[in-house]
Design a protein around this motif. Structure first.
Motif, PDB file in Angstrom:
ATOM      1  N   VAL A  14       7.662  -8.639   6.021  1.00 24.70           N
ATOM      2  CA  VAL A  14       7.757  -7.918   4.754  1.00 24.70           C
ATOM      3  C   VAL A  14       8.279  -8.859   3.670  1.00 24.70           C
ATOM      4  O   VAL A  14       9.167  -9.675   3.913  1.00 24.70           O
ATOM      5  CB  VAL A  14       8.672  -6.677   4.896  1.00 24.70           C
ATOM      6  N   ARG A  37       2.878   1.088   4.190  1.00 28.97           N
ATOM      7  CA  ARG A  37       4.071   0.255   4.306  1.00 28.97           C
ATOM      8  C   ARG A  37       5.001   0.328   3.102  1.00 28.97           C
ATOM      9  O   ARG A  37       6.107  -0.209   3.122  1.00 28.97           O
ATOM     10  CB  ARG A  37       3.624  -1.202   4.511  1.00 28.97           C
ATOM     11  N   GLN A  38       4.598   0.991   2.055  1.00 32.83           N
ATOM     12  CA  GLN A  38       5.323   0.905   0.800  1.00 32.83           C
ATOM     13  C   GLN A  38       6.717   1.537   0.898  1.00 32.83           C
ATOM     14  O   GLN A  38       6.936   2.496   1.634  1.00 32.83           O
ATOM     15  CB  GLN A  38       4.530   1.600  -0.325  1.00 32.83           C
ATOM     16  N   GLY A  80       4.393  -4.864   1.703  1.00 34.12           N
ATOM     17  CA  GLY A  80       5.600  -4.089   1.422  1.00 34.12           C
ATOM     18  C   GLY A  80       6.415  -4.600   0.256  1.00 34.12           C
ATOM     19  O   GLY A  80       7.655  -4.607   0.306  1.00 34.12           O
ATOM     20  N   MET A 129      14.145  -2.295   2.721  1.00 30.51           N
ATOM     21  CA  MET A 129      12.995  -2.577   3.574  1.00 30.51           C
ATOM     22  C   MET A 129      13.410  -3.382   4.807  1.00 30.51           C
ATOM     23  O   MET A 129      12.911  -3.150   5.912  1.00 30.51           O
ATOM     24  CB  MET A 129      11.928  -3.329   2.776  1.00 30.51           C
TER      25      MET A 129
END
Length: 380
Positions: free
Chosen positions: A188, A159-160, A220, A231
């Motif tokens: 997130v 998820r980064q 995240g 994001m």
């Protein structure tokens, strides 16, 4: 109305992720026997399947934890010897959709069908197909007449920012094939997360659920407002492309407390509102097929489930072509004509009807098909 229950209110069994065992209450045993009676109808059929002349609907019991954790040959369970475990896992997973459906029916009646009703469910990929969690019966839940949507966050794996991606926790196209809404609960976190999580007690704890670094990576975390905005855009982009409903979830409170973030959310909400009237039908040319029942046949500690279901999702998101994801049991419902490539991830158990549908609908028109390891090894 969002119905909540069990672990983290996301309807997976309490003992998962612990060293405890579950499924041995008197109520569960009674329910399992009722399920067996419905499945096998006559004691002789149960005795034949379980390879035991002594078993009856009145004395059949939940397999021991040793049997549930047995490696077998290290890859698959032998149905001739481990049918009680396979049956239990099918029951154990169907138990949760049955429970959700029951309370959804109560809510629908009480509200005179004037409310939209759903629950968190559908983590087949996220839980790597592990049948202990109880999330391997999405196919049953989406057939409920009382449930309008399922609520699901994006995967916590890969998820980064900059090196990750957003992808669904289970075959979302199947949910839509049954006219249900996929409610993308975007949780997130923002650049404020580290400060907030430290304040509420997260640290370098041995318990991963309270470990600051583990949770920041899973959720995240980004270290600047600009990256946080990226994001948010990435998450909405997935929802727009997949035809999802989307909401923003302030998981621990305070993640959106910054003017530049609220400005970004306002713009993204405006974009989402405009998109609601646009044609968001799938344009995917790749179809990905997975199977829930097959998970009961795989040895839990062998690694096959994870490598078959969770690991491929990152690559499938990055291949440069849009993908749709369905359950094998919906192979007769999906319009296969739009797909040039069909990938069968973990279809180790295939019924006669499913085999026929695959031959008639998939294996034609010079379509490419990828079979991932021992497809169709088990059948009826």
């Amino acid at each position: 109305y969002v119905l909540s229950g069990l672990h983290t209110e996301e309807f997976y069994h309490w003992a998962c992720g612990t060293n405890q065992s579950a499924g041995y209450s008197p109520h569960t045993i009674v329910a399992f026997r009722r399920w067996l009676r419905k499945r096998y109808q006559h004691p002789s059929k149960l005795q034949s399947a379980w390879q035991s002349a002594d078993v009856h609907f009145e004395n059949a019991t939940v397999p021991s934890m040793a049997a549930r954790r047995a490696l077998g040959n290290g890859v698959f369970r032998d149905p001739s010897r481990q049918r009680p475990v396979i049956d239990f896992y099918q029951f154990w997973n169907e138990l949760i959709p049955d429970t959700i459906d029951y309370f959804a029916q109560v809510a629908r009646k009480a509200t005179h069908s004037r409310k939209v009703i759903g629950a968190f469910y559908g983590y087949l990929y996220e839980f790597a197909g592990n049948p202990e969690f109880g999330h391997n019966a999405l196919g049953k839940l989406v057939r409920s007449k009382n449930v309008d949507f399922i609520a699901v966050t994006a995967s916590y794996s890969h998820r980064q920012a900059g090196r990750g991606c957003d992808y669904s926790r289970s075959p979302s196209t199947s949910v839509q094939l049954h006219n249900k809404v996929w409610y993308h609960d975007n949780d997130v976190v923002s650049f404020r997360a580290k400060q907030i999580m430290e304040r509420i007690g997260f640290s370098q704890d041995a318990d991963w659920t309270r470990n600051l670094d583990v949770q920041l990576e899973s959720l995240g975390y980004t270290d600047t407002p600009e990256k946080s905005r990226w994001m948010y855009r990435r998450g909405l982009g997935m929802a727009l492309c997949k035809g999802f409903h989307v909401s923003w979830f302030d998981l621990h409170g305070g993640y959106f407390d910054a003017p530049e973030l609220m400005d970004e959310i306002q713009q993204l909400n405006h974009l989402a509102t405009r998109a609601a009237t646009a044609n968001r039908a799938s344009m995917a040319e790749v179809l990905v097929v997975s199977d829930e029942l097959s998970c009961a046949y795989a040895a839990p500690q062998g690694g096959l489930l994870r490598e078959s279901l969770l690991t491929p999702q990152n690559q499938l998101t990055r291949i440069g072509a849009a993908t749709d994801h369905i359950l094998l049991e919906d192979i007769e419902l999906v319009d296969v004509d739009q797909y040039k490539l069909v990938i069968f991830l973990n279809t180790w158990h295939v019924t006669d009807r499913q085999r026929q549908a695959i031959r008639q609908r998939v294996l034609k028109n010079q379509r490419y098909v990828v079979w991932c390891y021992t497809a169709g090894l088990f059948g009826e």
